[in-house]
Design an enzyme around this catalytic site. Structure first.
Site, mmCIF file in Angstrom:
data_model
loop_
_atom_site.group_PDB
_atom_site.id
_atom_site.type_symbol
_atom_site.label_atom_id
_atom_site.label_comp_id
_atom_site.label_asym_id
_atom_site.label_seq_id
_atom_site.Cartn_x
_atom_site.Cartn_y
_atom_site.Cartn_z
ATOM 1 N N HIS A 58 -13.300 7.653 -5.195
ATOM 2 C CA HIS A 58 -14.476 8.529 -5.334
ATOM 3 C C HIS A 58 -15.241 8.483 -4.000
ATOM 4 C CE1 HIS A 58 -14.373 9.177 -9.797
ATOM 5 N NE2 HIS A 58 -13.547 8.149 -9.678
ATOM 6 N N HIS A 244 -5.807 0.562 -11.836
ATOM 7 C CA HIS A 244 -6.428 1.707 -11.160
ATOM 8 C C HIS A 244 -5.546 2.179 -9.993
ATOM 9 C CE1 HIS A 244 -9.682 4.463 -10.362
ATOM 10 N NE2 HIS A 244 -9.888 3.986 -9.149
HETATM 11 C C1 R1P Z 1 -10.043 3.996 -14.313
HETATM 12 O O1 R1P Z 1 -8.835 3.925 -13.648
HETATM 13 C C2 R1P Z 1 -10.975 5.036 -13.768
HETATM 14 O O2 R1P Z 1 -10.273 6.305 -13.691
HETATM 15 C C3 R1P Z 1 -10.946 7.287 -14.460
HETATM 16 C C4 R1P Z 1 -11.688 6.459 -15.505
HETATM 17 O O3 R1P Z 1 -12.760 7.149 -16.119
HETATM 18 C C5 R1P Z 1 -12.143 5.258 -14.718
HETATM 19 O O4 R1P Z 1 -13.309 5.517 -13.992
HETATM 20 O O5 R1P Z 1 -11.854 7.920 -13.557
HETATM 21 P P1 R1P Z 1 -12.465 9.392 -13.710
HETATM 22 O O6 R1P Z 1 -12.738 9.599 -15.152
HETATM 23 O O7 R1P Z 1 -13.703 9.387 -12.876
HETATM 24 O O8 R1P Z 1 -11.427 10.353 -13.185
#
Ligand code: R1P
Length: 272
Positions: A58, A244
């Protein structure tokens, strides 16, 4: 002046015409913002009242400019409840984007597949959601200027936009799934038993975001299109741990379909 107006004023001082479409780019999906032309980039730390991104994948900036001829503003990185931000902060950018003029919100995320017919790398159009976060961004006094006390969520995700996105996927020959997104608070991934429960409840994909943003967007009268990138199968489906890193790796692989789908949908939204 309230936090929302201060942030909106700052952004308006940096951009030209009002954006028509806002985009929230999920984990590993920020790459879409690199496609925006004549880009004006605003790091979150420069925007008064904005939180900052703390999660890998992000980038932490707003990007304004042109995508397929449309004026758009994209969040390259979102805020999650598990980061410690209260729900008001999590949804602040949605309200700010509404204030500067967007009519449509395209919200994206990386999610775990609950539906066993899905495969990692699939894109899923969100038909509906289940708020399993145990809280809601609209709790507290209702600001009538923002929306009504009891918003209707019977069509949280616009049927028209869903149809238009499906049409785009078909035209571009992109495999597309459709389903229900479940939001948990995180930051832990779910247990196999929880995934079994969520499947029984009707969930197709699970993540830790999106639902608060969509609630705030509907409260504000925005039309919403939701797209999940199925980055992995949820716990207990495959005999392997979740990470992740895997989420980011899969979003990298699915990048080209994701970019084509979103750009194609933007073009159709503007034409409509
Ligand atoms: C976990 O791997 C992260 O990926 C997803 C989940 O919500 C968590 O933050 O991120 P986004 O939902 O922001 O794509």
């Amino acid at each position: 002046m309230n936090e929302m107006s201060t942030a909106a004023d700052y952004i308006q001082s940096k951009i030209g015409q009002a954006p028509e479409i806002g985009l929230i780019l999920g984990s590993g999906l920020g790459v879409l913002a690199d496609e925006i032309e004549e880009a004006v980039k605003m790091p979150y730390e420069d925007i008064p009242g904005f939180p900052v991104s703390t999660v890998e994948g992000h980038a932490g900036q707003l990007v304004y400019g042109k995508l397929r001829g449309a004026n758009v503003i994209a969040m390259q990185g979102r805020f999650h409840f598990y980061e410690g931000y209260d729900m008001q902060k999590v949804v602040l950018p949605v309200r700010v984007m509404k204030q500067i003029g967007i009519k449509t919100l395209i919200v994206t995320n990386a999610a775990g597949g609950i539906n066993e017919e899905f495969e990692p790398g699939d894109l899923m159009l969100i038909r509906d959601h289940i708020n399993n976060m145990g809280t809601n961004p609209l709790i507290g006094p209702n600001d009538k200027e923002l929306g009504v006390r009891f918003p209707d969520l019977s069509q949280a995700y616009s049927r028209d936009l869903l149809g238009l996105a499906k049409e785009t996927a078909n035209e571009l020959d992109i495999k597309i799934q459709e389903g229900v997104y479940v939001a948990n608070t995180g930051p832990v991934y779910e247990t196999p038993a929880e995934i079994k429960m969520l499947r029984v409840l009707g969930g197709d994909a699970v993540g830790m975001s999106t639902v608060p943003e969509v609630i705030a967007a509907r409260h504000a009268g925005l039309n919403v299109l939701g797209i999940s990138c199925i980055s992995n199968m949820a716990a207990g489906i495959l005999d392997q741990p979740l990470s992740h890193d895997e989420v980011i790796e899969t979003t990298e692989k699915v990048k080209s379909n994701f970019l084509s789908l979103v750009k194609g949908a933007v073009e159709k939204i503007v034409e409509a």
